[in-house]
Design a protein around this motif. Structure first.
Motif, mmCIF file in Angstrom:
data_model
loop_
_atom_site.group_PDB
_atom_site.id
_atom_site.type_symbol
_atom_site.label_atom_id
_atom_site.label_comp_id
_atom_site.label_asym_id
_atom_site.label_seq_id
_atom_site.Cartn_x
_atom_site.Cartn_y
_atom_site.Cartn_z
ATOM 1 N N ALA A 78 -4.181 36.207 -10.214
ATOM 2 C CA ALA A 78 -4.649 36.268 -8.795
ATOM 3 C C ALA A 78 -6.108 36.366 -8.878
ATOM 4 O O ALA A 78 -6.849 36.959 -9.626
ATOM 5 C CB ALA A 78 -3.965 37.215 -8.027
ATOM 6 N N VAL A 79 -6.826 35.337 -7.812
ATOM 7 C CA VAL A 79 -8.141 35.346 -7.471
ATOM 8 C C VAL A 79 -8.497 36.121 -6.074
ATOM 9 O O VAL A 79 -8.122 35.719 -5.379
ATOM 10 C CB VAL A 79 -8.729 33.922 -7.568
ATOM 11 N N ILE A 80 -9.222 36.955 -6.183
ATOM 12 C CA ILE A 80 -9.898 37.617 -5.070
ATOM 13 C C ILE A 80 -11.330 37.181 -5.105
ATOM 14 O O ILE A 80 -12.448 37.521 -5.659
ATOM 15 C CB ILE A 80 -9.815 38.988 -5.067
ATOM 16 N N ARG A 81 -11.869 36.688 -3.586
ATOM 17 C CA ARG A 81 -13.122 36.328 -3.236
ATOM 18 C C ARG A 81 -13.625 37.073 -2.281
ATOM 19 O O ARG A 81 -13.470 37.038 -0.954
ATOM 20 C CB ARG A 81 -13.148 34.868 -3.075
ATOM 21 N N ASN B 23 -9.467 34.674 -0.030
ATOM 22 C CA ASN B 23 -10.733 35.235 0.585
ATOM 23 C C ASN B 23 -10.502 36.395 1.400
ATOM 24 O O ASN B 23 -9.694 36.653 2.329
ATOM 25 C CB ASN B 23 -11.543 34.412 1.525
ATOM 26 N N ILE B 24 -11.393 37.544 0.981
ATOM 27 C CA ILE B 24 -11.026 38.820 1.740
ATOM 28 C C ILE B 24 -12.527 39.141 2.389
ATOM 29 O O ILE B 24 -13.720 39.182 1.929
ATOM 30 C CB ILE B 24 -11.112 39.949 0.580
ATOM 31 N N ALA B 25 -12.340 39.523 3.642
ATOM 32 C CA ALA B 25 -13.414 39.859 4.822
ATOM 33 C C ALA B 25 -12.811 40.237 5.740
ATOM 34 O O ALA B 25 -11.558 40.424 5.873
ATOM 35 C CB ALA B 25 -14.272 38.333 5.016
ATOM 36 N N ASP B 26 -13.397 41.018 6.413
ATOM 37 C CA ASP B 26 -13.150 41.725 7.807
ATOM 38 C C ASP B 26 -12.338 40.597 8.800
ATOM 39 O O ASP B 26 -12.643 39.287 8.440
ATOM 40 C CB ASP B 26 -14.226 42.282 8.640
ATOM 41 N N HIS C 172 -6.916 34.744 7.186
ATOM 42 C CA HIS C 172 -5.718 35.002 7.744
ATOM 43 C C HIS C 172 -4.450 35.022 6.618
ATOM 44 O O HIS C 172 -3.655 35.910 6.784
ATOM 45 C CB HIS C 172 -5.399 34.118 8.839
ATOM 46 N N ARG C 173 -4.516 34.244 5.642
ATOM 47 C CA ARG C 173 -3.409 34.454 4.664
ATOM 48 C C ARG C 173 -3.531 35.450 3.759
ATOM 49 O O ARG C 173 -2.198 36.129 3.640
ATOM 50 C CB ARG C 173 -3.669 32.932 3.643
ATOM 51 N N ALA C 174 -4.676 35.904 3.616
ATOM 52 C CA ALA C 174 -4.692 37.317 2.835
ATOM 53 C C ALA C 174 -4.227 38.452 3.523
ATOM 54 O O ALA C 174 -3.402 39.302 2.971
ATOM 55 C CB ALA C 174 -6.184 37.541 2.405
ATOM 56 N N GLU D 171 -0.184 37.874 3.914
ATOM 57 C CA GLU D 171 0.562 38.043 2.452
ATOM 58 C C GLU D 171 0.308 39.145 1.862
ATOM 59 O O GLU D 171 1.079 39.886 1.073
ATOM 60 C CB GLU D 171 0.278 36.773 1.426
ATOM 61 N N LEU D 172 -0.912 39.891 1.926
ATOM 62 C CA LEU D 172 -1.285 41.360 1.209
ATOM 63 C C LEU D 172 -0.908 42.362 2.123
ATOM 64 O O LEU D 172 -1.116 43.782 1.839
ATOM 65 C CB LEU D 172 -2.530 41.482 0.709
ATOM 66 N N GLN D 173 -0.434 42.063 3.433
ATOM 67 C CA GLN D 173 -0.252 42.883 4.573
ATOM 68 C C GLN D 173 -1.197 44.010 4.681
ATOM 69 O O GLN D 173 -1.271 45.202 4.532
ATOM 70 C CB GLN D 173 0.983 43.721 4.196
ATOM 71 N N LEU D 174 -2.675 43.406 4.847
ATOM 72 C CA LEU D 174 -3.968 44.388 5.038
ATOM 73 C C LEU D 174 -3.826 44.638 6.527
ATOM 74 O O LEU D 174 -3.587 44.003 7.308
ATOM 75 C CB LEU D 174 -5.190 43.273 4.663
ATOM 76 N N LYS D 175 -4.579 45.881 6.874
ATOM 77 C CA LYS D 175 -4.619 46.505 7.935
ATOM 78 C C LYS D 175 -6.001 45.718 8.571
ATOM 79 O O LYS D 175 -7.099 45.812 7.846
ATOM 80 C CB LYS D 175 -5.163 48.085 8.032
#
Length: 323
Positions: free
Chosen positions: A166-169, A230-233, A296-298, A301-305
């Protein structure tokens, strides 16, 4: 049975927060990879909690020999040479691409998970479309970004042959202990030296705790191989609003300096490009142009807060005030 996890770059800002979160699981046996000669104070908190492997990511023969004798259930590959440093292109290639291939080979041979920390920089400092998404054109606007693109391509190639990856950006991160863009922004506002343009600029930052959570969610759960997040606020924030928030936290009032016409930023950027200063080109772009990403996908699918930059950025201002 304990899960064996290797985390590279554990002495750095992202790696350190990820290791702290991983340690909350009593069933994790963690090895942290650090550069030989790393100041002990940077990893003292992990003494007697994890194992250390002292290997420079540019030393491919030593890394290869180490990986021949060791295997892991999960490899979280965060370590890299970051942009803006005065290393040769050859060193960037070794540390960011060739070392990644060694972890790929080890993960594939041992049927392990590989979670790779890339960067939204693969879209360029300023993406060609907003919000940038997995289909957005990649831009090799500096060599650091180029190596991250190469590494991602390498991973996707091996995915075709069975690699579980998996790739995290992450976008630019903020939190306690980081001296990058958010710290510099805070310092400039505090000294009333922050200049920003007279048109709306939207930026997309990442709370470090959100990012660490993303790595651990992937380590603990199954995922579709080759997935990219893509990971961001939760949403981008207006630069002017963030500047006012910082000013209110530090001075108790909105920022007093007036915005600057965009033409002056364009002129300064032109001068920086003529001087071949990647660092200053990047700095100017980050405060004069919008950059934000599809996240939004992150979150789903990762159930992020969901995390909002304002007021979460108070992490930085409180730390700054107490330094």
């Amino acid at each position: 049975m304990s899960k064996k996890i290797l985390i590279t770059g554990i002495s750095g800002f992202i790696g350190k927060h990820t290791a702290r979160l991983a340690l909350e699981s009593k069933k994790a046996e963690i090895t942290g990879m650090i550069r030989p000669g790393t100041n002990p104070s940077r990893v003292n908190e992990f003494n007697e909690k994890i194992k250390f492997a002292e290997i420079d990511l540019t030393d491919i023969p030593t890394l290869r020999n180490y990986l021949k004798d060791n295997n892991f259930d999960v490899i979280i590959h965060i370590g890299a040479l970051r942009g803006g440093r005065k290393n040769s292109n050859h060193d960037f290639l070794l540390a960011n691409v060739n070392s990644t291939e060694q972890f790929i080979i080890n993960a594939q041979q041992n049927n392990s998970k590989l979670i790779f920390c890339s960067s939204v920089g693969v879209f360029g400092a300023i993406p060609s479309e907003l919000p940038a998404n997995n289909h957005t054109k990649r831009r090799e606007d500096n060599y650091y970004h180029k190596t991250k693109i190469y590494a991602e391509n390498l991973i996707q190639k091996y995915v075709l042959y069975g690699l579980n990856a998996a790739v995290i950006r992450p976008a630019i991160t903020y939190g306690i202990g980081d001296y990058g863009f958010p710290f510099t922004l805070t310092k400039l506002v505090e000294k009333k030296l922050m200049f920003y343009p007279n048109h709306p600029v939207h930026i997309h930052l990442t709370n470090i705790n959100l990012l660490a959570q993303s790595f651990i969610r992937l380590a603990d759960n199954n995922f579709k191989t080759g997935v990219q997040y893509n990971i961001a606020d939760k949403e981008p924030v207006k630069l002017s609003e963030l500047v006012n928030f910082i000013s209110n936290e530090l001075h108790g009032c909105d920022y007093s300096r007036k915005p600057v016409p965009q033409k002056y930023f364009e002129l300064a950027e032109k001068i920086a490009r003529s001087a071949k200063s990647e660092l200053w080109v990047s700095r100017l772009e980050l405060i004069s142009k919008s950059w934000y990403y599809e996240t939004h996908r992150a979150y789903k699918e990762l159930q992020l807060k969901p995390t909002d930059t304002i007021p979460s950025f108070k992490l930085v201002t409180d730390w700054y005030k107490n330094k």
